[in-house]
Every structure is written in C-alpha cells, then in structure tokens.
Design an enzyme around this catalytic site. Sequence first.
Site, mmCIF file in Angstrom:
data_model
loop_
_atom_site.group_PDB
_atom_site.id
_atom_site.type_symbol
_atom_site.label_atom_id
_atom_site.label_comp_id
_atom_site.label_asym_id
_atom_site.label_seq_id
_atom_site.Cartn_x
_atom_site.Cartn_y
_atom_site.Cartn_z
ATOM 1 N N GLN A 175 -22.412 4.759 7.996
ATOM 2 C CA GLN A 175 -22.849 3.980 6.836
ATOM 3 C C GLN A 175 -23.700 4.860 5.923
ATOM 4 O OE1 GLN A 175 -24.284 -0.175 8.415
ATOM 5 N NE2 GLN A 175 -24.359 1.297 10.079
ATOM 6 N N ASN A 176 -23.980 6.076 6.381
ATOM 7 C CA ASN A 176 -24.890 6.947 5.623
ATOM 8 C C ASN A 176 -24.165 7.634 4.472
ATOM 9 O OD1 ASN A 176 -26.685 6.184 7.536
ATOM 10 N ND2 ASN A 176 -26.645 8.098 8.682
ATOM 11 N N HIS A 186 -19.715 3.603 3.385
ATOM 12 C CA HIS A 186 -20.553 3.197 2.242
ATOM 13 C C HIS A 186 -20.590 4.268 1.149
ATOM 14 C CE1 HIS A 186 -22.960 -0.015 4.739
ATOM 15 N NE2 HIS A 186 -21.735 -0.398 4.437
ATOM 16 N N LEU A 233 -33.837 2.945 18.138
ATOM 17 C CA LEU A 233 -35.261 2.941 18.462
ATOM 18 C C LEU A 233 -35.690 1.611 19.090
ATOM 19 C CD1 LEU A 233 -37.279 5.176 18.031
ATOM 20 C CD2 LEU A 233 -37.780 4.238 15.769
HETATM 21 P P1 OAD Z 1 -31.619 0.264 8.637
HETATM 22 O O1 OAD Z 1 -32.784 0.851 7.922
HETATM 23 O O2 OAD Z 1 -31.297 -1.163 8.413
HETATM 24 O O3 OAD Z 1 -31.813 0.474 10.221
HETATM 25 C C1 OAD Z 1 -32.133 1.696 10.769
HETATM 26 C C2 OAD Z 1 -32.271 1.514 12.273
HETATM 27 O O4 OAD Z 1 -32.522 2.799 12.840
HETATM 28 C C3 OAD Z 1 -33.420 0.604 12.696
HETATM 29 O O5 OAD Z 1 -32.954 -0.351 13.651
HETATM 30 C C4 OAD Z 1 -34.444 1.560 13.323
HETATM 31 O O6 OAD Z 1 -35.136 0.995 14.417
HETATM 32 C C5 OAD Z 1 -33.550 2.689 13.796
HETATM 33 N N1 OAD Z 1 -34.228 3.994 13.856
HETATM 34 C C6 OAD Z 1 -35.191 4.489 13.042
HETATM 35 N N2 OAD Z 1 -35.534 5.737 13.412
HETATM 36 C C7 OAD Z 1 -34.748 6.045 14.482
HETATM 37 C C8 OAD Z 1 -34.627 7.198 15.328
HETATM 38 N N3 OAD Z 1 -35.372 8.294 15.145
HETATM 39 N N4 OAD Z 1 -33.720 7.167 16.320
HETATM 40 C C9 OAD Z 1 -32.954 6.048 16.539
HETATM 41 N N5 OAD Z 1 -33.042 4.946 15.794
HETATM 42 C C10 OAD Z 1 -33.913 4.942 14.769
HETATM 43 O O7 OAD Z 1 -30.345 1.209 8.298
HETATM 44 P P2 OAD Z 1 -28.805 0.906 8.483
HETATM 45 O O8 OAD Z 1 -28.547 0.063 9.678
HETATM 46 O O9 OAD Z 1 -28.082 2.196 8.355
HETATM 47 O O10 OAD Z 1 -26.188 -0.107 2.760
HETATM 48 O O11 OAD Z 1 -28.508 0.052 7.187
HETATM 49 C C11 OAD Z 1 -27.216 -0.408 6.946
HETATM 50 C C12 OAD Z 1 -26.948 -0.467 5.468
HETATM 51 O O12 OAD Z 1 -27.972 -1.230 4.829
HETATM 52 C C13 OAD Z 1 -27.029 0.868 4.749
HETATM 53 O O13 OAD Z 1 -25.840 1.615 4.832
HETATM 54 C C14 OAD Z 1 -27.336 0.478 3.357
HETATM 55 C C15 OAD Z 1 -28.422 -0.530 3.649
HETATM 56 O O14 OAD Z 1 -28.687 -1.462 2.715
HETATM 57 C C16 OAD Z 1 -26.027 -0.117 1.422
HETATM 58 O O15 OAD Z 1 -26.817 0.435 0.662
HETATM 59 C C17 OAD Z 1 -24.822 -0.851 0.952
#
Ligand code: OAD
Length: 230
Positions: free
Chosen positions: A88-89, A106, A199
Amino acid sequence: MQKIVILTGAGISAESGLATFRDAGGLWAQHRIEDVATPDAFARDPERVHAFYNARRAQADEVQPNAAHQALARLQAEHSGEVVIVTQNVDALHEAAGARDVIHMHGELARALCAACGERWPVTGDISPAEACPACAARACRPDVVWFGEIPYRMDEILNHLQGAEIFAAIGTSGEVYPAAGFAQEAAGHGAHCVEINLEASAVSRDFDEARQGRASEMVPAWVAEVLGG
Ligand code: OAD
C-alpha cells in the site's frame, strides 16, 4: 511449490524514517484526508495536494530500506516458490532493497498521472498541476497515487494471487483501509495460512492464524529465516 503473498503497509517503512498514517504524530494527525487525499481536494486546491505529495516524495528520496525490506527481497530471491509483494506504500523502498515486480496498489510517488488522458510517467523532485502531459500535452498533472474514493490498482491480479497463496503475510498495516484490510479473509478462505506482523494487533487480527507483535526490522527477518529454513 509454496506460493507466498505479502501485503505491506506504512509500518514497514517507519524504521526507515517515513511517517505512518494513523500512529500518534502520523500523517493523518497532521493533515485532514479531505484536504489532501481525495479527488475533491485535488479539484478544489491542486497546489495544496501537490505540496503534500511533493513533501512526501522529498522525504522518501532521503531514506534507505531497512532490514524488513531487505528480508523480503531475500525471501523473493531464495524461496523456491513464487513470492508476490503487494504494497500500500507509495515509496520505493522495496525496490531499493532489491525486490522485483512489486504491486503498488495505492500508486507510486515516483510517477505522475495525467488526469485528462491517463498517461503515467516517471517523475523526480517537485511536480505541479501546470506540468504538461508528455502524451496529450494537457496541463492536468496529478500524483499517481490512489486517493480515498478511488479504486486501488491491479485488484483482479491481486485477488488471483491471494486465491492461490499458501502463505499470506500482512506486515506493518493497521487493517483500517479496505480492500487491503480484507486480504487475509480472502486468502484464508482459499486455504492460506495467514500471519500478521505488526507493532500491535491490527483491526483485523482475528482473520489471521498467527499475530506476531514487534518491530518489522526484527520480526520480518526472523520470520523469513523460519520460512526459508522450514
Ligand atoms: P497505518 O498508519 O494505518 O498503520 C501502520 C501500522 O504499522 C500500525 O498498525 C502500526 O502499529 C504499525 N507499525 C508502526 N511502526 C511499526 C514498526 N516499526 N514495525 C511494525 N509495525 C509498525 O498505515 P497503513 O495500514 O499502511 O492510503 O495505511 C493504509 C492506507 O491508509 C495507506 O496506504 C494510505 C492511508 O490512508 C491512502 O492514502 C489511500
């Protein structure tokens, strides 16, 4: 041969220095989605939307892949079966670590999209709405990223991969955004063993057979070593 499908989210790039969206101090704590990440926002104020993504492109250019990106590239190189990485990145850290054929559902910061004709082209540095499309010359340049209200890219292909997976792993994603949040259910429904590495428990942890909690830079290399060794 065992097929592995991996979904990554912002958490895998966090330890490289890129902000996630929903953690404290994340991008959605600093910006309103309605201002920067919807088609309406772009129609209302394209300069503002470009400024948001230009800043993210500049940050993404300065960071390096971490041990989690590297471990997934190693898995792809060394596993005897197919390894598909869906992300999604919008950064290019998987590719920078050596991963191949990454599916950017995305979109990508490294590309622009012509809102008039659909042409896509590679970009570096700042872009603006005034940039002319190399195909049709329209001045309707937008970042090639998928906004809220738009359909993610390559969904048919992704669903096919999920349906043929023996292992599905979701790494560093909160499970708050569909359709990606539904991938574990889809893969499990077709017999995959599902592993979550994050995490904390995600919003869809219940859909996984295993949930491993910790930092991606530690947990992912350990998981990859297990898969390659087992
Ligand atoms: P989020 O910011 O929603 O979630 C990131 C997740 O990574 C969280 O559950 C954190 O706990 C976890 N996390 C943070 N640091 C970490 C680490 N060092 N190791 C492991 N886990 C860690 O991001 P996404 O799930 O990618 O879309 O978000 C999904 C979509 O929402 C994105 O692609 C974007 C956003 O809005 C659009 O812009 C359309």
